[in-house]
Design a protein around this motif. Structure first.
Motif, PDB file in Angstrom:
ATOM      1  N   GLY A 132      -4.261  -3.024   6.432  1.00 32.64           N
ATOM      2  CA  GLY A 132      -4.536  -2.393   5.157  1.00 32.64           C
ATOM      3  C   GLY A 132      -5.160  -3.362   4.176  1.00 32.64           C
ATOM      4  O   GLY A 132      -5.325  -4.549   4.466  1.00 32.64           O
ATOM      5  N   PRO A 133      -5.523  -2.896   2.984  1.00 28.49           N
ATOM      6  CA  PRO A 133      -5.362  -1.506   2.514  1.00 28.49           C
ATOM      7  C   PRO A 133      -6.372  -0.518   3.104  1.00 28.49           C
ATOM      8  O   PRO A 133      -6.234   0.692   2.913  1.00 28.49           O
ATOM      9  CB  PRO A 133      -5.551  -1.651   0.999  1.00 28.49           C
ATOM     10  CG  PRO A 133      -6.434  -2.841   0.832  1.00 28.49           C
ATOM     11  CD  PRO A 133      -6.063  -3.790   1.946  1.00 28.49           C
ATOM     12  N   SER A 138      -8.951  -2.965   9.527  1.00 29.16           N
ATOM     13  CA  SER A 138      -7.893  -3.964   9.732  1.00 29.16           C
ATOM     14  C   SER A 138      -7.536  -4.114  11.202  1.00 29.16           C
ATOM     15  O   SER A 138      -6.927  -3.218  11.796  1.00 29.16           O
ATOM     16  CB  SER A 138      -6.638  -3.572   8.941  1.00 29.16           C
ATOM     17  OG  SER A 138      -6.914  -3.502   7.557  1.00 29.16           O
ATOM     18  N   ASP A 221      -1.386   2.644   2.404  1.00 24.61           N
ATOM     19  CA  ASP A 221      -2.108   2.043   3.520  1.00 24.61           C
ATOM     20  C   ASP A 221      -2.135   0.520   3.459  1.00 24.61           C
ATOM     21  O   ASP A 221      -2.866  -0.117   4.227  1.00 24.61           O
ATOM     22  CB  ASP A 221      -3.556   2.568   3.561  1.00 24.61           C
ATOM     23  CG  ASP A 221      -3.631   4.008   4.026  1.00 24.61           C
ATOM     24  OD1 ASP A 221      -2.663   4.483   4.645  1.00 24.61           O
ATOM     25  OD2 ASP A 221      -4.664   4.658   3.772  1.00 24.61           O
ATOM     26  N   ASN A 222      -1.352  -0.073   2.584  1.00 24.61           N
ATOM     27  CA  ASN A 222      -1.249  -1.530   2.509  1.00 24.61           C
ATOM     28  C   ASN A 222       0.120  -1.923   3.061  1.00 24.61           C
ATOM     29  O   ASN A 222       1.116  -1.914   2.353  1.00 24.61           O
ATOM     30  CB  ASN A 222      -1.413  -2.016   1.073  1.00 24.61           C
ATOM     31  CG  ASN A 222      -1.646  -3.500   0.983  1.00 24.61           C
ATOM     32  OD1 ASN A 222      -2.184  -4.103   1.908  1.00 24.61           O
ATOM     33  ND2 ASN A 222      -1.250  -4.103  -0.119  1.00 24.61           N
TER      34      ASN A 222
END
Length: 436
Positions: A132-133, A138, A221-222
């Motif tokens: 993430g984010p 990633s 999403d982190n």
């Protein structure tokens, strides 16, 4: 090594990607199981040190070539996370690749290890990137190869825990070493097709909530743990003689009673931590171990046995034998409760496992020294879990092959705690002659 030089110790970083040598296929996905998703805020950072003679002839090109082959079978490590319509994460196996980092260091391997006995600078040899984010950018796996001036090399592995636990990570990377050494010319014989984990659907409400995990966030999403304090890691080694002495302290009150090494060390360290946290000593701890009955050869998974232990007495003032007996007799396996809790939330909620309670993690059986390059073991290997909750964690790991002259094997201990507590813990460890 002085602090002022820290930023210059490792330099010349180059980034690239390494993916499967053959196309995985269209629309291939991997759906993490509930046990995997419970671990998605945690990361394994592993570093292996090799002498110059061990890596003679191993060029970057040859290392990458072997990884192409390895990625054919462990292709989920080259994918990227997405979310389904319900929000549940899955891996799209799109062959985006493992992130590969090249670096250099003007120290020798021996100079590094001598100056960094407690692991303060290991973070320079392994990526600390998280998922993430932006999930689709990633990589869940990053590999850093650092070349030292003596010809030696370190291999840093940044592994998203959601892919699999340290046992899975170790087994899979050891197979890469065999590929690199030419022992598996066609690549590792891992599974070509990923098994889809069964969903625990239509679950009745569990009899109780697991106490060994903590729901946090949502983090979106982190995928990082938001600590309330600065967490710091400290590593030390215990030789065979020290281990025997420590075990004698918890030898039990009945004749001939013996306790496992892991629980014996947990008892001693739990008591030291309770003294440091006077007035707020932990009465509940989490024990995390390998569960070989769940594990399938060649399949990445989080197959851990996660137990909670609760006591109703003061650990700081207890006889060590009483503490270790509680660790052995009162451990309640919550693994299935954790899986049910994750599925109840549709695989969307965020959890902390390590450090939700004071956590003791048994990694003695991890094959850290099974990564062979040209048939040679690492001089030293380090495994650290990142994303530890505020309650802290202690990891018991195999000691290096050279930890004793009599053939005995010591242990490596890594502690991750709030920095103010860690300072006090070091003082307590010195009083117990655990730091030499």
């Amino acid at each position: 090594m002085v602090v002022q030089e820290e930023e210059n110790l490792v330099y010349g970083l180059k980034f690239s990607s390494v993916g499967p040598a053959r196309v995985t296929g269209a629309d291939v996905v991997h759906e993490p199981a509930a046990a995997d998703l419970a671990m998605k805020l945690h990361y394994l950072r592993a570093v292996y040190f090799f002498a110059g003679t061990a890596v003679e002839g191993l060029t970057i090109a040859r290392i990458k070539e072997s990884m192409f082959s390895w990625c054919n079978d462990y292709y989920a490590t080259s994918g990227r996370f997405r979310r389904s319509d319900s929000g549940r994460p899955y891996i799209k196996c799109n062959d985006c690749g493992v992130r590969f980092i090249e670096a250099k260091c003007d120290r020798t391997v021996d100079e590094w290890l001598e100056a960094d006995g407690h692991g303060s600078f290991l973070r320079l040899l392994v990526s600390h990137q998280v998922v993430g984010p932006e999930l689709f950018f990633s990589p869940p796996l990053l590999v850093q190869v650092t070349q030292f001036k003596c010809g030696g090399m370190s291999v840093g592995l940044s592994w998203a825990h959601v892919l699999g636990d340290p046992f899975s990570a170790s087994d899979s990377i050891n197979l890469w070493g065999r590929t690199l050494s030419g022992l598996l010319p066609d690549g590792p014989k891992g599974p070509r097709t990923l098994s889809v984990p069964g969903r625990l659907v239509d679950l009745p409400k569990p009899a109780r909530e697991p106490v060994s995990i903590k729901r946090v966030g949502p983090v979106g999403d982190n995928w990082v743990v938001d600590n309330n304090c600065n967490m710091e890691a400290f590593t030390f080694h215990l030789g065979p003689d020290q281990l025997a002495h420590l075990k004698s302290k918890v030898g039990g009150q009945s004749h001939g009673e013996k306790f496992p090494l892991f629980e014996s060390l947990c008892a001693i360290l739990w008591q030291l931590i309770a003294k440091v946290r006077a007035g707020n000593e932990p009465s509940t701890v989490t024990l995390i171990k390998n569960d070989p009955n769940k594990r399938e050869d060649g399949v990445l998974s989080n197959s851990l046995k996660i137990c909670a232990v609760e006591v109703d007495f003061s650990v700081a003032n207890a006889y060590p034998g009483e503490i270790v007996r509680a660790l052995v007799d009162r451990a309640q396996d919550e693994s299935s409760l954790i899986e049910k809790a994750v599925e109840q939330d549709g695989g969307v909620a965020d959890y902390v496992v390590y450090g939700a309670n004071l956590s003791f993690v048994d990694l003695e059986e991890v094959s850290m020294y099974g990564l062979l390059l040209n048939g040679n073991q690492p001089i030293f290997a380090s495994y650290v879990i990142e994303g530890i909750g505020d309650e802290g964690a202690v990891f018991l790991l195999p000691g290096p092959p050279s930890s004793s002259n009599d053939g005995g094997r010591g242990r490596t201990v890594t502690m991750i705690f709030p920095e103010n507590q860690l300072l006090q813990l070091k003082t307590e460890l010195e009083k117990q002659d655990m730091l030499v």
